[in-house]
Motif scaffolding. Sequence first.
Motif, PDB file in Angstrom:
ATOM      1  N   PRO A 554      49.245  31.645  29.740  1.00  0.00           N
ATOM      2  CA  PRO A 554      47.813  31.938  29.646  1.00  0.00           C
ATOM      3  C   PRO A 554      47.345  32.682  30.894  1.00  0.00           C
ATOM      4  O   PRO A 554      47.865  32.458  32.002  1.00  0.00           O
ATOM      5  CB  PRO A 554      47.173  30.548  29.530  1.00  0.00           C
ATOM      6  CG  PRO A 554      48.267  29.655  29.040  1.00  0.00           C
ATOM      7  CD  PRO A 554      49.529  30.202  29.624  1.00  0.00           C
ATOM      8  N   LEU A 555      46.369  33.559  30.741  1.00  0.00           N
ATOM      9  CA  LEU A 555      45.921  34.375  31.870  1.00  0.00           C
ATOM     10  C   LEU A 555      45.401  33.552  33.050  1.00  0.00           C
ATOM     11  O   LEU A 555      45.653  33.925  34.205  1.00  0.00           O
ATOM     12  CB  LEU A 555      44.868  35.378  31.397  1.00  0.00           C
ATOM     13  CG  LEU A 555      45.407  36.493  30.486  1.00  0.00           C
ATOM     14  CD1 LEU A 555      44.272  37.380  29.987  1.00  0.00           C
ATOM     15  CD2 LEU A 555      46.459  37.334  31.201  1.00  0.00           C
ATOM     16  N   PRO A 556      44.694  32.434  32.854  1.00  0.00           N
ATOM     17  CA  PRO A 556      44.297  31.635  34.022  1.00  0.00           C
ATOM     18  C   PRO A 556      45.494  31.109  34.810  1.00  0.00           C
ATOM     19  O   PRO A 556      45.429  30.995  36.045  1.00  0.00           O
ATOM     20  CB  PRO A 556      43.483  30.489  33.399  1.00  0.00           C
ATOM     21  CG  PRO A 556      42.940  31.062  32.135  1.00  0.00           C
ATOM     22  CD  PRO A 556      44.049  31.942  31.621  1.00  0.00           C
ATOM     23  N   VAL A 557      46.587  30.787  34.119  1.00  0.00           N
ATOM     24  CA  VAL A 557      47.796  30.333  34.810  1.00  0.00           C
ATOM     25  C   VAL A 557      48.393  31.489  35.609  1.00  0.00           C
ATOM     26  O   VAL A 557      48.842  31.302  36.759  1.00  0.00           O
ATOM     27  CB  VAL A 557      48.820  29.783  33.799  1.00  0.00           C
ATOM     28  CG1 VAL A 557      50.153  29.464  34.490  1.00  0.00           C
ATOM     29  CG2 VAL A 557      48.265  28.538  33.116  1.00  0.00           C
ATOM     30  N   LEU A 558      48.411  32.679  35.032  1.00  0.00           N
ATOM     31  CA  LEU A 558      48.913  33.849  35.754  1.00  0.00           C
ATOM     32  C   LEU A 558      48.120  34.061  37.034  1.00  0.00           C
ATOM     33  O   LEU A 558      48.700  34.283  38.114  1.00  0.00           O
ATOM     34  CB  LEU A 558      48.819  35.086  34.857  1.00  0.00           C
ATOM     35  CG  LEU A 558      49.226  36.412  35.492  1.00  0.00           C
ATOM     36  CD1 LEU A 558      50.693  36.404  35.898  1.00  0.00           C
ATOM     37  CD2 LEU A 558      48.948  37.572  34.530  1.00  0.00           C
ATOM     38  N   GLU A 559      46.809  34.000  36.955  1.00  0.00           N
ATOM     39  CA  GLU A 559      45.976  34.166  38.151  1.00  0.00           C
ATOM     40  C   GLU A 559      46.301  33.110  39.199  1.00  0.00           C
ATOM     41  O   GLU A 559      46.435  33.417  40.394  1.00  0.00           O
ATOM     42  CB  GLU A 559      44.498  34.080  37.764  1.00  0.00           C
ATOM     43  CG  GLU A 559      43.993  35.247  36.939  1.00  0.00           C
ATOM     44  CD  GLU A 559      42.475  35.363  36.990  1.00  0.00           C
ATOM     45  OE1 GLU A 559      41.932  35.470  38.110  1.00  0.00           O
ATOM     46  OE2 GLU A 559      41.848  35.340  35.923  1.00  0.00           O
ATOM     47  N   GLN A 560      46.413  31.881  38.779  1.00  0.00           N
ATOM     48  CA  GLN A 560      46.692  30.782  39.709  1.00  0.00           C
ATOM     49  C   GLN A 560      48.019  30.994  40.430  1.00  0.00           C
ATOM     50  O   GLN A 560      48.124  30.803  41.654  1.00  0.00           O
ATOM     51  CB  GLN A 560      46.713  29.467  38.941  1.00  0.00           C
ATOM     52  CG  GLN A 560      47.077  28.252  39.779  1.00  0.00           C
ATOM     53  CD  GLN A 560      47.466  27.069  38.912  1.00  0.00           C
ATOM     54  OE1 GLN A 560      48.355  27.181  38.057  1.00  0.00           O
ATOM     55  NE2 GLN A 560      46.802  25.945  39.108  1.00  0.00           N
ATOM     56  N   GLN A 561      49.045  31.395  39.687  1.00  0.00           N
ATOM     57  CA  GLN A 561      50.364  31.551  40.295  1.00  0.00           C
ATOM     58  C   GLN A 561      50.421  32.770  41.222  1.00  0.00           C
ATOM     59  O   GLN A 561      51.119  32.750  42.242  1.00  0.00           O
ATOM     60  CB  GLN A 561      51.425  31.655  39.200  1.00  0.00           C
ATOM     61  CG  GLN A 561      51.564  30.382  38.373  1.00  0.00           C
ATOM     62  CD  GLN A 561      51.879  29.164  39.224  1.00  0.00           C
ATOM     63  OE1 GLN A 561      52.821  29.182  40.035  1.00  0.00           O
ATOM     64  NE2 GLN A 561      51.107  28.096  39.061  1.00  0.00           N
ATOM     65  N   ILE A 562      49.697  33.826  40.895  1.00  0.00           N
ATOM     66  CA  ILE A 562      49.638  34.972  41.810  1.00  0.00           C
ATOM     67  C   ILE A 562      48.916  34.568  43.095  1.00  0.00           C
ATOM     68  O   ILE A 562      49.325  34.969  44.200  1.00  0.00           O
ATOM     69  CB  ILE A 562      48.946  36.170  41.129  1.00  0.00           C
ATOM     70  CG1 ILE A 562      49.827  36.718  40.010  1.00  0.00           C
ATOM     71  CG2 ILE A 562      48.660  37.278  42.149  1.00  0.00           C
ATOM     72  CD1 ILE A 562      49.182  37.813  39.187  1.00  0.00           C
ATOM     73  N   ASP A 563      47.870  33.770  42.979  1.00  0.00           N
ATOM     74  CA  ASP A 563      47.160  33.286  44.170  1.00  0.00           C
ATOM     75  C   ASP A 563      48.095  32.483  45.069  1.00  0.00           C
ATOM     76  O   ASP A 563      48.066  32.621  46.303  1.00  0.00           O
ATOM     77  CB  ASP A 563      45.962  32.428  43.762  1.00  0.00           C
ATOM     78  CG  ASP A 563      44.807  33.253  43.206  1.00  0.00           C
ATOM     79  OD1 ASP A 563      44.778  34.475  43.449  1.00  0.00           O
ATOM     80  OD2 ASP A 563      43.935  32.672  42.534  1.00  0.00           O
ATOM     81  N   LEU A 564      48.928  31.639  44.468  1.00  0.00           N
ATOM     82  CA  LEU A 564      49.884  30.851  45.250  1.00  0.00           C
ATOM     83  C   LEU A 564      50.896  31.762  45.939  1.00  0.00           C
ATOM     84  O   LEU A 564      51.283  31.521  47.093  1.00  0.00           O
ATOM     85  CB  LEU A 564      50.606  29.852  44.350  1.00  0.00           C
ATOM     86  CG  LEU A 564      49.769  28.679  43.824  1.00  0.00           C
ATOM     87  CD1 LEU A 564      50.575  27.862  42.811  1.00  0.00           C
ATOM     88  CD2 LEU A 564      49.310  27.788  44.978  1.00  0.00           C
ATOM     89  N   TRP A 565      51.327  32.811  45.236  1.00  0.00           N
ATOM     90  CA  TRP A 565      52.281  33.760  45.824  1.00  0.00           C
ATOM     91  C   TRP A 565      51.650  34.493  46.992  1.00  0.00           C
ATOM     92  O   TRP A 565      52.283  34.668  48.043  1.00  0.00           O
ATOM     93  CB  TRP A 565      52.734  34.739  44.741  1.00  0.00           C
ATOM     94  CG  TRP A 565      53.593  35.863  45.244  1.00  0.00           C
ATOM     95  CD1 TRP A 565      54.895  35.788  45.640  1.00  0.00           C
ATOM     96  CD2 TRP A 565      53.194  37.226  45.406  1.00  0.00           C
ATOM     97  NE1 TRP A 565      55.345  37.027  46.031  1.00  0.00           N
ATOM     98  CE2 TRP A 565      54.323  37.928  45.899  1.00  0.00           C
ATOM     99  CE3 TRP A 565      52.021  37.924  45.181  1.00  0.00           C
ATOM    100  CZ2 TRP A 565      54.288  39.289  46.179  1.00  0.00           C
ATOM    101  CZ3 TRP A 565      51.990  39.281  45.443  1.00  0.00           C
ATOM    102  CH2 TRP A 565      53.102  39.948  45.940  1.00  0.00           C
ATOM    103  N   ILE A 566      50.419  34.912  46.860  1.00  0.00           N
ATOM    104  CA  ILE A 566      49.717  35.590  47.957  1.00  0.00           C
ATOM    105  C   ILE A 566      49.587  34.648  49.148  1.00  0.00           C
ATOM    106  O   ILE A 566      49.866  35.028  50.295  1.00  0.00           O
ATOM    107  CB  ILE A 566      48.328  36.079  47.498  1.00  0.00           C
ATOM    108  CG1 ILE A 566      48.467  37.176  46.446  1.00  0.00           C
ATOM    109  CG2 ILE A 566      47.526  36.603  48.696  1.00  0.00           C
ATOM    110  CD1 ILE A 566      47.142  37.570  45.802  1.00  0.00           C
TER     111      ILE A 566
END
Length: 579
Positions: A554-566
């Motif tokens: 889901p797109l909210p999960v994608l956003e969350q995981q990119i934030d963690l990577w950053i």
Amino acid sequence: MRRSLAALLALACVAATPARAQAVPGSADARLDALLDAEWTWRTNELLLDPEGSNRPVTGMPHVDAASQQRRRAYWSAALAKLDAIPADQLSNEASINAAVFRTALTAYVNQIRFGEYEEAFGFWTWLAPRQGFAKAEDYRNYLGRLRDMPRYVDEQIVNMRAGLKRGFMPAKPAVAGRDRTVEPLASTVMEQNPFYTAFAQMPGSIPPAEQERLRAEARTVIAGRVAPAYAKLLVFLRTDYMPRARDDIAAESLPDGKAYYAAKVKEFTTLDLTPEQIHAIGLKEVARIDADMQATMKASGWKGDFAGFLHFLKTDPQFTAKTPYQLLAHAAYIANKANGKLNETIGLLPRYRFTILPTPANIAPFSTGGGGGLDSCVMNTYNLPARPLYTINPLTLHECVPGHSLQAALALEGPNRPPIRRTTYFSGYGEGWGLYTEWLGIGWGIYETPYEEFGRETYEMWRAARLVIDTGIHHMGWSRQQALDYLSSHTALSDHEVTIEVDRYIKDAGQALAYKLGEMTIRRKRAEAEAKLGERFDQRWFHDVVLGLGSVPLPVLEQQIDLWIAGGGKNPNAAPER
């Protein structure tokens, strides 16, 4: 590319799942793993799926009758209740992703049955026939078993559609007009014309010639005696009972419990909590932005007239039309090869699996979009060549083939040790968002060599932005079909044929068209944030590996995981851990 419960029912093979690391017994992760494994075991039996490597022969078609549908709804509802009982705050990061995928997918499946989507089964036959042959004689024997079961399967679909007619849950007239012709080849007893026989015309040399002939002879008997009559029966039903009673109102919200139904479809395809009004406004803003880009590109091409004249020129000048199907396919192959040459600098982890480029199957090509992506092959529509201008083949190839859906599917197949649902679920917001994003990547790769080709890319981006306006316009705001046709035609250089096919697709598949632009906007927005926060440490290879490495989420999960990577410094997610 669309994946729903209906599509899952037609799957004959899905990816294998290697053994996973075991969670601590009794932990939240372990409870989730047990739930996921139990559901997958149930699913493979219930839907007659054949996980690769399971050696489980699937020799029949799944049951799609009302009782089976309600049994699935009950099971998945119970599974969701069990998921609710697992403390989310005790899950590891990976397990929390698994839980989000599980919840989002099962919620969509339950809603599809709750609203009775199985009763609107028009088009269920579209992708049942394999595009290519199989690897082993056993695969052919299993396929023959499925073909023998086809009459029962078709009968259940007819019963479902009759129930849909009775309660007013059926397609609108523009979405069915003429599409009965796609059934005609399936009802043919001339083997070379029946798509169900195609796999037998492409048998591998590893099967002895005598065995090949035995299998072909059996196929001819089964198709002529069981499959073709079943589809001939379906054809009569469609033409005499079903299609004449298609509804006049094209809005999804005009269906039974329509407002709730459309809201559920919006959430299913976008995985976002947005209202139709919000999406419509986003679309209008994007249309205005892209229109400015198109105006600039038009001027750069040297065109001296107005925008409408430029669109007419692009749609009608023969220089933009492939002369033969081969020329169109060859152009797509050229673009795919150019894209392959840029992958090393764009994506860190590349798959081993390879795909081919094929023409869209002839029986569905007149009503299909320009192309489609998949693991084994991406297809390009060579029907009505003047409707497939070459300046749109560049973005289409990136989207459907590489680095779009075919590469995406290969990475999912070869992905890390994860539950099967992570490896087989497809969320349109994520998948179609990535596909559209790859069209934008092509700018930096030199894929668009002329202003006309750049305008073709912008046409494709405008097409997806206009969908936000059109889909919500049709299904929520009372737009007419003609209003939608005029809007898409006046904003893009799509051919009139494609404009018509696309608008009728939006009428048929409410909400699906919203996924592309919203997903792409999410990925581009998160990339911009990563570039701003990481500065010189930003490496697009690692960014793309994060996006692709998650699989469909889901797109909210994608956003969350990119934030963690950053937050972690934008490191290579596939690098060995430091010691």
